[in-house]
Structure formats: structure tokens, C-alpha cells
Design an enzyme around this catalytic site. Structure first.
Site, PDB file in Angstrom:
ATOM      1  N   SER A  92      19.027  32.834  62.891  1.00  0.00           N
ATOM      2  CA  SER A  92      17.956  32.895  63.877  1.00  0.00           C
ATOM      3  C   SER A  92      16.636  32.981  63.137  1.00  0.00           C
ATOM      4  O   SER A  92      16.493  33.779  62.202  1.00  0.00           O
ATOM      5  CB  SER A  92      18.119  34.108  64.795  1.00  0.00           C
ATOM      6  N   HIS A 106      10.833  28.460  67.133  1.00  0.00           N
ATOM      7  CA  HIS A 106      12.070  29.233  67.053  1.00  0.00           C
ATOM      8  C   HIS A 106      13.234  28.273  66.901  1.00  0.00           C
ATOM      9  O   HIS A 106      13.250  27.193  67.499  1.00  0.00           O
ATOM     10  CB  HIS A 106      12.238  30.062  68.344  1.00  0.00           C
ATOM     11  N   ASN A 108      17.734  28.515  66.352  1.00  0.00           N
ATOM     12  CA  ASN A 108      18.915  29.358  66.275  1.00  0.00           C
ATOM     13  C   ASN A 108      20.154  28.489  66.345  1.00  0.00           C
ATOM     14  O   ASN A 108      20.209  27.536  67.120  1.00  0.00           O
ATOM     15  CB  ASN A 108      18.910  30.378  67.423  1.00  0.00           C
ATOM     16  N   ARG A 110      24.554  29.260  66.213  1.00  0.00           N
ATOM     17  CA  ARG A 110      25.476  30.398  66.214  1.00  0.00           C
ATOM     18  C   ARG A 110      26.879  29.985  66.667  1.00  0.00           C
ATOM     19  O   ARG A 110      27.072  28.947  67.319  1.00  0.00           O
ATOM     20  CB  ARG A 110      24.954  31.495  67.130  1.00  0.00           C
ATOM     21  N   HIS A 145      10.461  16.139  70.348  1.00  0.00           N
ATOM     22  CA  HIS A 145      11.586  15.699  71.170  1.00  0.00           C
ATOM     23  C   HIS A 145      12.260  14.452  70.607  1.00  0.00           C
ATOM     24  O   HIS A 145      13.474  14.271  70.786  1.00  0.00           O
ATOM     25  CB  HIS A 145      11.120  15.483  72.610  1.00  0.00           C
ATOM     26  N   HIS A 175       8.211  35.152  86.329  1.00  0.00           N
ATOM     27  CA  HIS A 175       7.105  35.960  86.849  1.00  0.00           C
ATOM     28  C   HIS A 175       5.743  35.345  86.528  1.00  0.00           C
ATOM     29  O   HIS A 175       4.739  35.730  87.121  1.00  0.00           O
ATOM     30  CB  HIS A 175       7.185  37.385  86.309  1.00  0.00           C
TER      31      HIS A 175
END
Length: 299
Positions: A92, A106, A108, A110, A145, A175
Site C-alpha cells: 500500500s 494511491h 494498493n 493485495r 486512464h 456527505h
């Protein structure tokens, strides 16, 4: 046939490759390594670069944790697996550049492996990469992309649109009614067409990251900025904090499984600014960001 040991070896090689490349790109600071052990089983290696030439903070972490009870956050789509013994491993990483014209990013990758006596092992892969600009450029989003699609198309032309849409849904702040950035690709609970195929898909994503990110960083790192741009960057970093603490499954899993807090929260920016009721000036460069914070087709 490959197995989880093969994937672990590849993860460690990927961590070395990414850290070595980022150090050269930064040109000033070096990664500091910290190894850790988890009481319940497993451990990892955290690598952190601070106060560099390009990066204010960059973290690239490897972890391998195991235990007798799989936290429910490990697979929200498979709650029936909660409570089974497990092994989870992954890389990560989060990069927070100094220059507000260079996006935060970012990545990651896994593997989860769950087992129970008397039953067949259950495994799945997950991961992806996403881009969070503050002063966005259409060509950057398109390049990001394009590389994602190029990495996935050899494994199935259905994967990029599927993972792209998944990313738009996952990295969303309800939110705020905003996406976290311009998206990318995200997948989880992935076991399509057997272990070897699923691992190859995951490896393609990890190996494509530098090709996706470095050209953007190189284009933007020398652009001039002042206090206005820096303050906007710090303000928008608050959204990053909100998502990671409220919604991110990786953060929840790390905390619930007893992982190392410093490594889990490495994704948080080193500096952030909170301001209630702020809004961008009409027609400003800051206002343009809002048009990018919604799902759209970039290609």
C-alpha cells in the site's frame, strides 16, 4: 501453478523497485525503513520518505498479517467469512507531493487467503490506483486512464470499464457528493478464472503504476505556485483524511486486525487545513476542480 508465496516474493520486489525509482525521481530524500511484528501473527516493512525535493511525504508499505479470526471489513461482500482464520498480504502506498500542481496518488495490491479446517481455502485479490489532483489537467486524467486500460486489456477488455466504474463508486464521499479525485481502477474480492489469472491481473496493475504517475509528476513539478495554491492544497487534503478515516476498507481492516497504526495511517497527509464554509471564487482555478470530482468517461 503460482501460490501465495510467489505473490509475496513479487510484492517485495515491487516495493524495492518503486522505492528505488521514487528516490531517484525525488532527487533529495531517501526512504527510511522500519520493520515491525504483529502480536497475532505476521508483520511488515514500512518505508517512509519525508521532506524531499518532490515529495513532502511518500510511504510504501508491505504487510503480511495472519490470525484466527478474519475481520468483517476484509470482505464486505462476503460477511459469511468473518471469523475464519486468514492470511493477508499487500503493498500500500500514498504519495503527497509538495507542489499543489502535482496530484496526490494511491496504489494498493493485495491478496487475502482464508481457511478453515475441513473446507477448501478461499482466496481473493484486490487493489488498484487512483489520482487526486488539486489543479487538474485533462491530459493528465486521460493519460492516467490510458495506462490503466493498457495494463488490463491483455487480461480481458471488460476489466478496465468494470474496475473504472468500481473505482468511481468506491472513492466517493457521499456527505460531500464528490469523488476523491479523477479515479482510476479499483477491484476487490477478485478470483476470476483461477488463481494464476487473478494474480496476473493484480501484478499488471502494480507494475503499471510508475508508468501512469511519473509522466504527470514530471510535467507539473516545476510549475510555479504560491501561498494561495498551497493553502488550497492543504484544504483539499482534508477530503483525503475524511475518506480514509470514514470509508476506506483498508484502513478499517488494518486497525481491526491489529496492524501497526503508524503504517496504516501513513496514508494521511503530513499537513492539512480545515476551514468551515469555504467555497472557491466563481471562475477561479480552484473552482475548476469541482467539475472533475464526478464520474465521467475519460477515454
Amino acid at each position: 501453478m503460482a501460490d501465495h508465496n510467489t505473490f509475496q516474493k513479487w510484492l517485495l520486489q515491487l516495493q524495492d523497485q518503486i522505492c528505488s525509482t521514487l528516490e531517484k525521481e525525488d532527487g533529495k530524500a531517501h526512504f527510511e525503513s522500519s520493520r515491525w511484528q504483529r502480536d497475532g501473527g505476521g508483520g511488515g516493512e514500512s518505508r517512509l520518505l519525508r521532506d524531499g525535493g518532490l515529495f513532502e511525504q511518500a510511504g510504501v508499505n508491505f504487510s503480511l498479517v495472519s490470525g484466527d479470526s478474519l475481520p468483517a471489513s476484509a470482505s464486505a461482500q462476503r460477511p459469511e467469512l468473518a471469523g475464519r482464520s486468514f492470511e493477508a498480504m499487500g503493498i500500500s502506498m500514498v504519495l503527497h507531493p509538495w507542489n499543489p500542481h502535482v496530484p496526490t496518488t494511491h496504489m494498493n495490491v493485495r491478496l487475502f487467503h482464508s481457511h478453515q479446517q475441513g473446507t477448501d481455502p478461499i482466496w481473493w485479490f484486490g487493489g488498484g490506483f487512483d489520482l487526486t489532483p488539486y489543479y487538474p489537467h485533462l491530459e493528465d486524467a486521460q493519460h492516467w486512464h490510458q495506462v490503466a486500460r493498457k495494463a488490463l486489456d491483455p487480461h480481458g477488455t471488460d476489466l478496465y470499464p468494470r474496475f473504472k466504474e468500481w473505482c468511481d463508486r468506491y472513492f466517493f464521499l457521499p456527505h460531500r457528493n464528490e469523488t476523491r479525485g479523477v479515479g482510476g481502477i479499483f477491484f476487490d474480492d477478485f478470483d476470476d478464472n483461477g488463481f494464476d489469472h487473478s494474480m496476473a491481473v493484480t501484478q499488471s496493475i502494480g507494475e503499471a503504476f510508475l508508468e501512469a504517475y511519473l509522466p504527470i509528476a514530471r510535467r507539473r513539478r516545476e510549475l510555479e505556485y504560491g501561498d494561495r495554491e498551497r493553502q488550497f492544497q492543504l484544504y483539499r487534503r482534508g477530503r483525503y483524511v475524511e475518506f480514509n478515516l470514514l470509508f476506506d476498507r483498508g484502513t478499517l481492516f488494518g486497525i481491526q486486525s491489529g496492524g501497526r497504526a503508524e503504517a496504516i495511517l501513513m496514508s494521511l497527509p503530513p499537513q492539512v487545513r480545515w476551514q468551515t464554509g469555504w467555497s472557491a471564487e466563481t471562475g477561479s482555478e480552484e473552482e475548476k476542480l469541482l467539475d472533475y470530482l464526478r464520474p465521467r468517461e475519460w477515454l
